[in-house]
Every structure is written in structure tokens, then in C-alpha cells.
Design a protein around this motif. Sequence first.
Motif, PDB file in Angstrom:
ATOM      1  N   GLY A  48       1.453 -58.579  -7.056  1.00 11.03           N
ATOM      2  CA  GLY A  48       2.162 -58.280  -5.819  1.00 11.03           C
ATOM      3  C   GLY A  48       3.479 -57.597  -6.099  1.00 11.03           C
ATOM      4  O   GLY A  48       3.801 -57.285  -7.246  1.00 11.03           O
ATOM      5  N   LYS A  49       4.218 -57.352  -5.043  1.00 13.60           N
ATOM      6  CA  LYS A  49       5.547 -56.740  -5.153  1.00 13.60           C
ATOM      7  C   LYS A  49       6.564 -57.734  -4.619  1.00 13.60           C
ATOM      8  O   LYS A  49       6.385 -58.311  -3.549  1.00 13.60           O
ATOM      9  N   LEU A  50       7.631 -57.909  -5.381  1.00 14.10           N
ATOM     10  CA  LEU A  50       8.730 -58.771  -4.973  1.00 14.10           C
ATOM     11  C   LEU A  50       9.707 -57.951  -4.136  1.00 14.10           C
ATOM     12  O   LEU A  50       9.653 -56.718  -4.149  1.00 14.10           O
ATOM     13  N   PRO A  51      10.614 -58.616  -3.413  1.00 16.37           N
ATOM     14  CA  PRO A  51      11.606 -57.858  -2.630  1.00 16.37           C
ATOM     15  C   PRO A  51      12.313 -56.824  -3.503  1.00 16.37           C
ATOM     16  O   PRO A  51      12.584 -57.070  -4.677  1.00 16.37           O
ATOM     17  N   GLY A  52      12.571 -55.677  -2.925  1.00 13.90           N
ATOM     18  CA  GLY A  52      13.177 -54.582  -3.679  1.00 13.90           C
ATOM     19  C   GLY A  52      12.127 -53.737  -4.372  1.00 13.90           C
ATOM     20  O   GLY A  52      12.431 -52.955  -5.257  1.00 13.90           O
ATOM     21  N   ASP A  53      10.848 -53.919  -3.972  1.00 13.86           N
ATOM     22  CA  ASP A  53       9.729 -53.138  -4.518  1.00 13.86           C
ATOM     23  C   ASP A  53       9.551 -53.370  -6.026  1.00 13.86           C
ATOM     24  O   ASP A  53       9.272 -52.450  -6.772  1.00 13.86           O
ATOM     25  N   ILE A  54       9.738 -54.609  -6.464  1.00 17.09           N
ATOM     26  CA  ILE A  54       9.633 -54.964  -7.882  1.00 17.09           C
ATOM     27  C   ILE A  54       8.204 -55.427  -8.171  1.00 17.09           C
ATOM     28  O   ILE A  54       7.772 -56.456  -7.647  1.00 17.09           O
ATOM     29  N   PRO A  55       7.455 -54.687  -8.982  1.00 15.72           N
ATOM     30  CA  PRO A  55       6.076 -55.093  -9.284  1.00 15.72           C
ATOM     31  C   PRO A  55       6.034 -56.358 -10.140  1.00 15.72           C
ATOM     32  O   PRO A  55       6.877 -56.552 -11.019  1.00 15.72           O
ATOM     33  N   PHE A  56       5.047 -57.210  -9.849  1.00 12.61           N
ATOM     34  CA  PHE A  56       4.859 -58.455 -10.577  1.00 12.61           C
ATOM     35  C   PHE A  56       3.434 -58.468 -11.126  1.00 12.61           C
ATOM     36  O   PHE A  56       2.468 -58.461 -10.363  1.00 12.61           O
ATOM     37  N   TYR A  57       3.322 -58.469 -12.457  1.00 15.22           N
ATOM     38  CA  TYR A  57       2.029 -58.427 -13.138  1.00 15.22           C
ATOM     39  C   TYR A  57       1.712 -59.775 -13.773  1.00 15.22           C
ATOM     40  O   TYR A  57       2.606 -60.555 -14.108  1.00 15.22           O
ATOM     41  N   ILE A  58       0.424 -60.006 -13.950  1.00 17.72           N
ATOM     42  CA  ILE A  58      -0.059 -61.205 -14.622  1.00 17.72           C
ATOM     43  C   ILE A  58      -1.338 -60.817 -15.367  1.00 17.72           C
ATOM     44  O   ILE A  58      -2.069 -59.934 -14.914  1.00 17.72           O
ATOM     45  N   SER A  59      -1.588 -61.459 -16.492  1.00 16.77           N
ATOM     46  CA  SER A  59      -2.825 -61.154 -17.212  1.00 16.77           C
ATOM     47  C   SER A  59      -4.011 -61.704 -16.422  1.00 16.77           C
ATOM     48  O   SER A  59      -3.884 -62.697 -15.690  1.00 16.77           O
ATOM     49  N   LYS A  60      -5.155 -61.081 -16.570  1.00 14.55           N
ATOM     50  CA  LYS A  60      -6.351 -61.527 -15.860  1.00 14.55           C
ATOM     51  C   LYS A  60      -6.686 -62.965 -16.230  1.00 14.55           C
ATOM     52  O   LYS A  60      -7.067 -63.754 -15.366  1.00 14.55           O
ATOM     53  N   ASP A  61      -6.547 -63.317 -17.503  1.00 11.50           N
ATOM     54  CA  ASP A  61      -6.841 -64.688 -17.936  1.00 11.50           C
ATOM     55  C   ASP A  61      -5.903 -65.685 -17.275  1.00 11.50           C
ATOM     56  O   ASP A  61      -6.334 -66.745 -16.805  1.00 11.50           O
ATOM     57  N   GLN A  62      -4.618 -65.369 -17.248  1.00 11.04           N
ATOM     58  CA  GLN A  62      -3.637 -66.260 -16.624  1.00 11.04           C
ATOM     59  C   GLN A  62      -3.906 -66.360 -15.125  1.00 11.04           C
ATOM     60  O   GLN A  62      -3.807 -67.441 -14.539  1.00 11.04           O
ATOM     61  N   TYR A  63      -4.267 -65.244 -14.498  1.00 11.69           N
ATOM     62  CA  TYR A  63      -4.576 -65.239 -13.067  1.00 11.69           C
ATOM     63  C   TYR A  63      -5.725 -66.198 -12.754  1.00 11.69           C
ATOM     64  O   TYR A  63      -5.695 -66.910 -11.751  1.00 11.69           O
ATOM     65  N   GLU A  64      -6.731 -66.234 -13.607  1.00 10.62           N
ATOM     66  CA  GLU A  64      -7.869 -67.122 -13.379  1.00 10.62           C
ATOM     67  C   GLU A  64      -7.437 -68.582 -13.285  1.00 10.62           C
ATOM     68  O   GLU A  64      -7.996 -69.359 -12.522  1.00 10.62           O
TER      69      GLU A  64
END
Length: 122
Positions: free
Chosen positions: A57-73
Motif C-alpha cells: 500500500g501507500k502511506l500518507p505522503g505517497d510513501i510506498p510500503f513493500y513486503i516480501s511475498k513470504d512475509q505477506y503470507e
Amino acid sequence: MVDRVITTQEAQELMEKLKDIHGPLMFHQSGGCCDGSSPMCYPLGEFRTGDSDILLGKLPGDIPFYISKDQYEYWKHTQLIIDVVNGRGGMFSLEGPEGKRFLTRSRVFSDEEREELDSSVI
């Protein structure tokens, strides 16, 4: 639609301060190793994402937030809440010199929220 990742007001304020110092920012949810399981803040583009990472997703201020697919699971059933506490930040994360550190809290999505999210594509 419910957001998969949000921030507290205090975290937003620290992000704004870091943005003023370093320019545009990005986050990656660390999955362990050197800095444990912490949200890591970098200048935009400094952390290289790849096929094993997803944009959560994007945090306030248009800051992208990434996560690894494994961690997302592991965390896909929860909303990540980026907060900040006093203490030493991760040694690779921008907030370290500020005497603060970002912290990921979470809450479990309701059944209704999960249904809504399941219908969306990451």
C-alpha cells in the motif's frame, strides 16, 4: 476499502521530518536478519525490490510500503499499523539518528474486511 497498512499520527510526523531531510521515502517490512522484523525506512529507490516483494500500500505522503511475498503470507489476515517508539532504530533505517524507531503493530481484519480484501488483487 480498508487499507492493508496505515500509520499512527506520531509515525506520520516522523516520516514528514525524514522526508524533509532525505527527500521521498519508501518502506520495506523486514522479515528478520539484522534488524529483526521491523519496518525499514529508506530514501525512495535505495532499497531494491524484486519479484519476491509486493507493494502492500501507500502511506500518507505517497510513501510506498513493500513486503516480501513470504512475509505477506504470514500477515495477510492483519492490518499493519506503522507506529513509532523511543529507542534505537534499525541500523539501516533512516530514523536511527532521531532517537526513535518505527514499529509494526497489527490487528486482525474482520470477516467483512477480509471478504472485501479477498476480492481485490495485490
